[in-house]
Design an enzyme around this catalytic site. Sequence first.
Site, PDB file in Angstrom:
ATOM      1  N   PRO A  98      35.869  89.320  12.075  1.00  0.00           N
ATOM      2  CA  PRO A  98      35.422  88.994  10.727  1.00  0.00           C
ATOM      3  C   PRO A  98      35.206  87.506  10.547  1.00  0.00           C
ATOM      4  CG  PRO A  98      37.675  89.884  10.714  1.00  0.00           C
ATOM      5  CD  PRO A  98      37.254  89.763  12.141  1.00  0.00           C
ATOM      6  N   GLU A  99      34.059  87.138  10.032  1.00  0.00           N
ATOM      7  CA  GLU A  99      33.807  85.743   9.672  1.00  0.00           C
ATOM      8  C   GLU A  99      33.815  85.633   8.148  1.00  0.00           C
ATOM      9  OE1 GLU A  99      31.307  83.175  11.699  1.00  0.00           O
ATOM     10  OE2 GLU A  99      31.193  84.314  13.545  1.00  0.00           O
TER      11      GLU A  99
END
Length: 299
Positions: free
Chosen positions: A30-31
Amino acid sequence: MVARVKARRQGSPSEHDNGRPVFQLHLLMPELPEVEVTRLSFAGRIAGARIESAWLGKPLRWPLGIDPGALRGQTVQRVRRRGKYLLLDLDAGLLLIHLGMSGSLAFATVLPPAGMHDHFELATSHGCLRLHDPRRFGAVVWAGSEADPVARKLLGRLGVEPLGDAFDPLAFWQALRARRAAIKQVLLAGDIVVGVGNIYASEALFAAGIRPTLSAARLSRVRSERLHGAIRGVLTRALEQGGSTLRDFSSAEGKTGYFQLEAMVYDRAGQPCRVCGSTILSLRQGQRSTYYCPQCQTA
Ligand SMILES: [Zn+2]
């Protein structure tokens, strides 16, 4: 950039929550946009909820720092985001949640029984929040306040938010001028601007026509401004896609779908550039792979 959404799912809806499908998600790191979309997926519904119990499974990256039983009776006032941390403000103190390499959160009135990769659960009067994290690089950490040493250690060195007003083109250029390291490394370090991870740093540098290995100090003001705009652009588009993915593919009561814009360079080594047809190259910077077009990124 082609705005095609890859709603990363494995198979078809496998479980149901109140008659709505709960998708099993393919996990990718996840960014910032994924973390923000995760926040949007449950922040409104959990606000004002009273914590009934907290449960910890296998150890995560950092310890919780409080007896889970001590959280009972606290109210979740709101959910904020800082960089890639989610901050749950309680009556006293806050919970910092980081999704690490493979974490995802689900929030629902009723969740299926916890599986082997579920490691934290917060049962509240509005529903149950659960952290699923196969690689366990994620963490849930309690701090008495943001001024606590624990919170300061995690949040204190974060740069400005890339989509906030404090991310100013001139200040960005001035900060870059003091750095001799490669621009890609400076972006990933997160202390000038936070939350621009490997995917979006690669994509923003492509959009700005800048070679990832260029010393940050050598960026002209014009190119620095172009990069500033490119960072905002790729993150904004990812957020927009994430929002639609959230509406289209994830259960409003359950897990959030991660999503990714179709990349121009990221993870495309050996493939033709979508703009000029040149072969996309990759190299190692630090511990990470970097992708770029030798024709489009000449600065
Ligand atoms: Zn190209």
